[in-house]
Write a protein that holds these residues in place. Structure first.
Motif, PDB file in Angstrom:
ATOM      1  N   THR A 124       7.805  10.759   1.332  1.00 49.25           N
ATOM      2  CA  THR A 124       9.088  10.277   1.378  1.00 49.25           C
ATOM      3  C   THR A 124       9.231   8.521   1.040  1.00 49.25           C
ATOM      4  OG1 THR A 124      10.269  12.086   2.782  1.00 49.25           O
ATOM      5  CG2 THR A 124      11.585   9.973   2.312  1.00 49.25           C
ATOM      6  N   ALA A 125       8.249   8.225   1.781  1.00 42.58           N
ATOM      7  CA  ALA A 125       8.321   6.506   1.495  1.00 42.58           C
ATOM      8  C   ALA A 125       7.696   6.409   0.264  1.00 42.58           C
ATOM      9  CB  ALA A 125       7.112   6.047   2.554  1.00 42.58           C
ATOM     10  N   GLY A 126       6.794   7.025  -0.299  1.00 44.38           N
ATOM     11  CA  GLY A 126       6.293   7.057  -1.597  1.00 44.38           C
ATOM     12  C   GLY A 126       7.162   7.201  -2.759  1.00 44.38           C
ATOM     13  N   GLU A 127       8.062   8.196  -2.589  1.00 51.57           N
ATOM     14  CA  GLU A 127       9.268   8.483  -3.602  1.00 51.57           C
ATOM     15  C   GLU A 127      10.291   7.312  -3.621  1.00 51.57           C
ATOM     16  OE1 GLU A 127      10.808  11.844  -2.037  1.00 51.57           O
ATOM     17  OE2 GLU A 127       9.622  13.406  -3.273  1.00 51.57           O
ATOM     18  N   ARG A 128      10.415   6.565  -2.278  1.00 51.22           N
ATOM     19  CA  ARG A 128      11.326   5.460  -2.313  1.00 51.22           C
ATOM     20  C   ARG A 128      10.657   4.358  -3.082  1.00 51.22           C
ATOM     21  NH1 ARG A 128      11.981   4.311   3.202  1.00 51.22           N
ATOM     22  NH2 ARG A 128      13.480   2.761   2.585  1.00 51.22           N
ATOM     23  N   CYS A 129       9.559   4.181  -2.910  1.00 53.10           N
ATOM     24  CA  CYS A 129       8.637   3.025  -3.245  1.00 53.10           C
ATOM     25  C   CYS A 129       8.703   2.873  -4.689  1.00 53.10           C
ATOM     26  CB  CYS A 129       7.227   3.019  -2.890  1.00 53.10           C
ATOM     27  SG  CYS A 129       6.135   1.661  -3.470  1.00 53.10           S
ATOM     28  N   ARG A 149       5.786   6.988   9.244  1.00 55.22           N
ATOM     29  CA  ARG A 149       5.245   7.371  10.863  1.00 55.22           C
ATOM     30  C   ARG A 149       4.252   8.369  10.840  1.00 55.22           C
ATOM     31  NH1 ARG A 149       9.859   5.356  15.026  1.00 55.22           N
ATOM     32  NH2 ARG A 149      10.427   3.025  13.936  1.00 55.22           N
ATOM     33  N   SER A 150       4.299   9.245   9.839  1.00 52.30           N
ATOM     34  CA  SER A 150       3.627  10.582   9.863  1.00 52.30           C
ATOM     35  C   SER A 150       3.227  10.826   8.493  1.00 52.30           C
ATOM     36  CB  SER A 150       4.398  11.673  10.661  1.00 52.30           C
ATOM     37  OG  SER A 150       5.789  11.926   9.648  1.00 52.30           O
ATOM     38  N   LYS A 151       2.430  11.839   8.339  1.00 49.98           N
ATOM     39  CA  LYS A 151       2.088  12.349   6.819  1.00 49.98           C
ATOM     40  C   LYS A 151       3.267  12.895   6.089  1.00 49.98           C
ATOM     41  CE  LYS A 151      -2.730  13.052   7.960  1.00 49.98           C
ATOM     42  NZ  LYS A 151      -3.936  14.005   8.002  1.00 49.98           N
ATOM     43  N   ALA A 208      -8.962   9.374  13.778  1.00 52.50           N
ATOM     44  CA  ALA A 208      -7.807   9.661  13.150  1.00 52.50           C
ATOM     45  C   ALA A 208      -8.063  10.946  11.802  1.00 52.50           C
ATOM     46  CB  ALA A 208      -7.819   8.239  12.045  1.00 52.50           C
ATOM     47  N   ARG A 209      -9.355  11.348  12.281  1.00 51.52           N
ATOM     48  CA  ARG A 209      -9.880  12.498  11.316  1.00 51.52           C
ATOM     49  C   ARG A 209      -9.901  12.364   9.991  1.00 51.52           C
ATOM     50  NH1 ARG A 209      -6.336  17.501  14.252  1.00 51.52           N
ATOM     51  NH2 ARG A 209      -7.163  17.188  16.181  1.00 51.52           N
ATOM     52  N   HIS A 219       0.432   2.775   7.498  1.00 54.73           N
ATOM     53  CA  HIS A 219       1.956   2.611   7.874  1.00 54.73           C
ATOM     54  C   HIS A 219       2.857   2.460   6.524  1.00 54.73           C
ATOM     55  CE1 HIS A 219       0.742  -1.492   7.997  1.00 54.73           C
ATOM     56  NE2 HIS A 219       1.847  -1.958   7.608  1.00 54.73           N
ATOM     57  N   GLN A 220       2.744   2.070   5.569  1.00 60.77           N
ATOM     58  CA  GLN A 220       3.470   1.661   4.519  1.00 60.77           C
ATOM     59  C   GLN A 220       2.807   2.084   3.071  1.00 60.77           C
ATOM     60  OE1 GLN A 220       4.978  -2.160   3.363  1.00 60.77           O
ATOM     61  NE2 GLN A 220       3.558  -2.787   4.970  1.00 60.77           N
ATOM     62  N   MET A 221       3.896   2.126   2.089  1.00 58.07           N
ATOM     63  CA  MET A 221       3.512   2.268   0.742  1.00 58.07           C
ATOM     64  C   MET A 221       4.054   1.038  -0.293  1.00 58.07           C
ATOM     65  SD  MET A 221       2.156   5.288   0.589  1.00 58.07           S
ATOM     66  CE  MET A 221       1.996   6.770   1.283  1.00 58.07           C
ATOM     67  N   GLY A 222       3.378   0.769  -1.150  1.00 57.80           N
ATOM     68  CA  GLY A 222       3.575  -0.398  -2.062  1.00 57.80           C
ATOM     69  C   GLY A 222       3.043   0.007  -3.213  1.00 57.80           C
ATOM     70  N   ALA A 223       3.425  -0.965  -4.632  1.00 55.30           N
ATOM     71  CA  ALA A 223       3.033  -0.553  -5.855  1.00 55.30           C
ATOM     72  C   ALA A 223       3.254  -1.924  -6.431  1.00 55.30           C
ATOM     73  CB  ALA A 223       3.944   0.600  -6.444  1.00 55.30           C
ATOM     74  N   MET A 224       2.470  -1.965  -7.667  1.00 50.70           N
ATOM     75  CA  MET A 224       3.050  -3.063  -8.594  1.00 50.70           C
ATOM     76  C   MET A 224       2.793  -2.641 -10.362  1.00 50.70           C
ATOM     77  SD  MET A 224      -0.860  -5.108  -8.858  1.00 50.70           S
ATOM     78  CE  MET A 224      -1.398  -4.930  -7.022  1.00 50.70           C
ATOM     79  N   ALA A 225       3.534  -3.113 -11.092  1.00 50.91           N
ATOM     80  CA  ALA A 225       3.470  -3.036 -12.475  1.00 50.91           C
ATOM     81  C   ALA A 225       2.623  -4.145 -13.091  1.00 50.91           C
ATOM     82  CB  ALA A 225       4.801  -2.828 -13.187  1.00 50.91           C
ATOM     83  N   LEU A 226       1.448  -3.582 -13.808  1.00 48.00           N
ATOM     84  CA  LEU A 226       0.672  -4.871 -14.722  1.00 48.00           C
ATOM     85  C   LEU A 226       0.891  -4.634 -16.004  1.00 48.00           C
ATOM     86  CD1 LEU A 226      -2.591  -3.929 -12.587  1.00 48.00           C
ATOM     87  CD2 LEU A 226      -1.640  -6.244 -12.782  1.00 48.00           C
ATOM     88  N   GLU A 227       0.898  -5.844 -16.660  1.00 43.15           N
ATOM     89  CA  GLU A 227       1.215  -5.888 -17.955  1.00 43.15           C
ATOM     90  C   GLU A 227       0.233  -6.560 -18.876  1.00 43.15           C
ATOM     91  OE1 GLU A 227       5.317  -6.564 -20.783  1.00 43.15           O
ATOM     92  OE2 GLU A 227       5.425  -6.123 -18.559  1.00 43.15           O
ATOM     93  N   LYS A 228      -0.212  -6.336 -19.973  1.00 43.73           N
ATOM     94  CA  LYS A 228      -0.716  -7.168 -21.081  1.00 43.73           C
ATOM     95  C   LYS A 228       0.139  -7.675 -22.017  1.00 43.73           C
ATOM     96  CE  LYS A 228      -4.924  -6.959 -23.972  1.00 43.73           C
ATOM     97  NZ  LYS A 228      -5.795  -7.881 -23.103  1.00 43.73           N
TER      98      LYS A 228
END
Length: 343
Positions: A248-253, A241-243, A197-198, A330-339
């Motif tokens: 774009t996937a990150g922006e949508r996420c 599916r590609s770099k 995968a280099r 293959h995908q992006m994700g995220a979370m919000a953590l709160e104190k």
């Protein structure tokens, strides 16, 4: 997805040491490991020493005597996260574990023994460890967790999917709390995959990609007034599916997260660093979850480690943090953590 997941326990096993504190202070040692396809060439790896007292005790458990190292990582991290939970509470505790390639290492070893030594010499004791459900079963049985149990496989974002599963169980009142874990065990065949995968850079590069192994977990429940740390938002399923598509996937996420939310960064030693830099350009950063110290790349285990590190960044002055999960394949994700601070 809006959530109200309170984190009431945490545990970790990493090359930096045993326990969540080691994620912030432990310095891992490199082990040079040869490629399967090129035994004359080696690459640095962060491996966990199985003779650590915290892991040796689990190797003496009757059920775990023939278990895989990934099971030892999991059960130790789980035991830390469950500290203080009595037998009755454990009976109402679910378990979700996110994996990547760790258990698949045993498929290679099983078939390798057939090829090199013949069918009669292939150990039947090794075969059960080739499925992801086996380590999950070991954890649930050893620690007497009687709620639902589930295994997920994927890249780093399987950690987000595991948290989402836990939230759905809690919403449906299937259990009182859920132990959510990420785990990885290194196998030398992974080096060949990373090389193809280099992802492996020159060994002279200070920011080189170093494969790693370990586990971490959080015990979560629906938030109560007395809880202090919550996961208030989750997002996953943004496929690429590609770099080129990763940006774009990150922006949508990230579009549904508050624009000025401080961000915990983690894409340090892989190709996703370029994507992270582009997406975080206009967002304030609070810290880098992947350093110090750098613990290597352990897929879902890394996502869990960096979640625990991000929790340590929460303060009264910085009570909310965005933590993106950059999926390597293959995908992006995220979370919000709160104190949550009491009045």
């Amino acid at each position: 997805m809006k959530t109200n997941l309170a984190i009431i326990g945490q545990g970790a096993v990493s090359p930096g040491g045993i326990g969540a504190e080691a994620l912030l202070r432990g310095i891992p040692a490199e082990t040079m490991v040869p490629f399967v396809s090129r035994p004359d060439r080696t690459w640095p790896v962060f491996k966990i020493k199985l003779n650590a007292p915290a892991l040796e005790r689990w190797q003496k458990e009757p059920r775990l005597r023939r278990a895989s190292p990934i099971s030892y990582f999991l059960v130790e991290a789980a035991d830390q996260a469950l500290a203080g939970l009595d037998t009755q509470a454990r009976a109402q505790t679910g378990l979700v574990v996110a994996f990547s390639t760790g258990c698949l290492a045993y498929s290679r070893r099983f078939f390798e023994s057939i090829i090199t030594q013949g069918q009669k010499s292939a150990s039947p004791a090794l075969f059960p460890e080739t499925v992801f459900n086996s380590p999950v079963s070991h954890v649930a049985a050893t620690l007497r967790l009687e709620g639902a149990a589930y295994a997920l496989a994927g890249d780093e974002t399987a950690w987000i999917a595991a948290l989402r599963t836990a939230w759905l169980w809690l919403e449906q009142e299937r259990v009182e709390q859920v132990l959510v874990m990420g785990a990885e065990e290194f196998d030398s065949s992974s080096l060949d995959a990373y090389r193809s995968a280099r992802w492996l850079r020159s060994q002279t590069n200070k920011n080189r990609f170093i494969p790693s192994e370990g586990a971490a977990g959080v015990l979560v429940r629906k938030a109560r007034p007395e809880d202090s740390v919550v996961i208030s938002q989750l997002a996953d399923g943004f496929i690429f599916r590609s770099k080129a598509q990763a940006l774009t996937a990150g922006e949508r996420c990230l579009k549904d997260f508050e624009a000025k939310l401080p961000c915990s960064l983690s894409a340090q030693n892989n190709w996703l660093g370029v994507v992270e830099q582009a997406l975080m350009r206009d967002r304030p950063s609070c810290a880098r979850a992947s350093e110090p110290p750098y613990l290597g790349e352990a897929v879902t285990a890394s996502a869990a480690w960096n979640t625990l590190r991000t929790i340590s960044f929460l303060t009264q002055q910085q009570p909310r943090i965005l933590f993106p999960i950059w999926g390597g394949t293959h995908q992006m994700g995220a979370m919000a953590l709160e104190k949550i601070t009491s009045n």
